[in-house]
Design an enzyme around this catalytic site. Structure first.
Site: not given
Ligand code: OTD
Ligand code: ZN
Ligand code: ZN
Length: 350
Positions: A15, A17, A105, A143, A181, A254, A270
């Site tokens: 997982h 980004h 996703k 999620h 997560h 994550d 976030a």
């Molecule tokens: N959580 N920020 C992000 C994704 C994740 O939920 C998530 O997978 C992001 O910035 O892409 C986060 O806090």
């Molecule tokens: Zn994520």
């Molecule tokens: Zn997420």
């Protein structure tokens, strides 16, 4: 005396980004140095919703890898599609047959960064697509938070299990599902005991910290991610799960980079940046409970086993020595603050 070195099968990140453009170029090397493969999240702007978009994004990732000197074939991005209310079931078949995407996703609309195009009514709007995913064996990565603003932010995962996860898995019992997560004891209990093909990823921050970290001596934006850090009892349940012999829990960082200025902001983004030191963070968490011997299964075996992919054959070595996390690193024209910047970890990748 305890051993100073740990050599394990090269891990994968299930997982991640990676962003796009200059941000992608800035971060992709951090992951590729440690991991052989990563599941790349599709929450770009606009989101990656089609096979054609996934292919184009994969090409941009490969170009970024070349730019930062990662040898051809050393790291493989595993692409995903972003599920919307309008995802065409034919897209699933095409993704599966071509291998252009290995999973789909689910972002409940508005649940996290760049999720506005997410699903509004999963069983109502996406039934045909889910049916096709179940039929062809395409995993759904979830999620798992309800987005109802009336629900307390700390309860959103637990409520998601009742309101969405259980009905989803009753309707599609053979659908392969990854609860992404995971952050609560409720989630751990559900995943451990549920029947059928389900697994979960766990981040390093949710193994190392509870919600006090967000408020220690003031607001600490670099500890703010979604799903948000929870109480200590939940952190302990996650550590128990990750270090157990259950095949259902595996590594997903994550890692979610945001420029320093957007984290240290009146409405901070976030996401924790952990790709820089992911294996060091996980090793520290496992070692703290005397379970470093369980790290390899969590980081390198159970993920590929769940996805039906071969385990990696080469190895990495971690050394028990102090590792000072840098205060910041370059991020295009800006900077990026890694999680726990300025702190010292007790493991380092050799
Ligand atoms: N959580 N920020 C992000 C994704 C994740 O939920 C998530 O997978 C992001 O910035 O892409 C986060 O806090
Ligand atoms: Zn994520
Ligand atoms: Zn997420």
């Amino acid at each position: 005396m305890t051993s100073q070195f740990l050599t394990i099968t090269r891990p994968d990140d299930w997982h991640l980004h990676l962003r796009d453009g200059d941000a992608l170029t800035a971060v992709v090397g951090d992951t590729a140095r440690q991991f052989a493969r990563a599941i790349v999240m599709p929450n770009l702007k606009p989101p990656v919703t089609t096979v054609a978009m996934a292919r184009a994004y994969q090409t941009r990732i490969e170009q970024a890898l070349a730019k930062v000197g990662i040898a051809d074939g050393q790291f493989k991005p595993l692409m995903t599609l972003y599920l919307t209310d309008n995802t065409d079931p034919a897209e699933i078949v095409q993704a599966k047959e071509s291998g252009a995407a290995v999973a789909v996703k689910l972002y409940p609309a508005g649940a996290t960064t760049n999720s506005d195009a997410g699903v509004t009514d999963l069983l109502g709007r996406c039934a045909k697509t889910l049916e096709e995913m179940q039929r062809v064996g395409m995993p759904l990565l979830v999620h798992g938070e309800v987005t109802d603003p009336a629900v307390d932010v700390f309860d959103r995962e637990a409520l998601f299990i009742e309101r969405v996860m259980i009905p989803l898995r009753q309707a599609f019992p053979e659908l392969r599902v990854v609860f992404e997560h995971l952050t609560t004891k409720d989630g751990v209990d559900y995943v451990r005991e549920a029947s059928g093909p389900i697994a979960a990823t766990i981040t390093a921050q949710h193994l190392l910290y509870n919600r006090n970290a967000i408020f220690q001596g003031g607001v600490r934006p670099h500890w703010y991610c979604l799903p948000i850090l929870k109480r200590e009892v939940h952190r302990q349940a996650l550590v128990d799960a990750a270090t157990s012999d259950s095949p259902r829990f595996f590594l997903g960082t994550d890692s979610a980079p945001h420029a320093r200025g957007l984290k240290e902001h009146a409405c901070g983004c976030a996401g924790c940046y952990t790709a820089l030191h992911a294996m060091e963070l996980y090793a520290t968490a496992f070692d703290r409970v005397g379970k470093i011997d369980k790290l390899e299964a969590f980081a390198s075996h159970r993920g590929p086993d769940f996805y039906g992919l071969p385990r990696n054959t080469d190895r990495i070595t971690l050394e028990r020595t102090s590792f000072l996390i840098p205060n910041e690193i370059p991020y295009g024209s800006e900077t990026l603050v890694p999680l726990a910047a300025g702190e010292t970890l007790s493991w380092r990748l050799v």
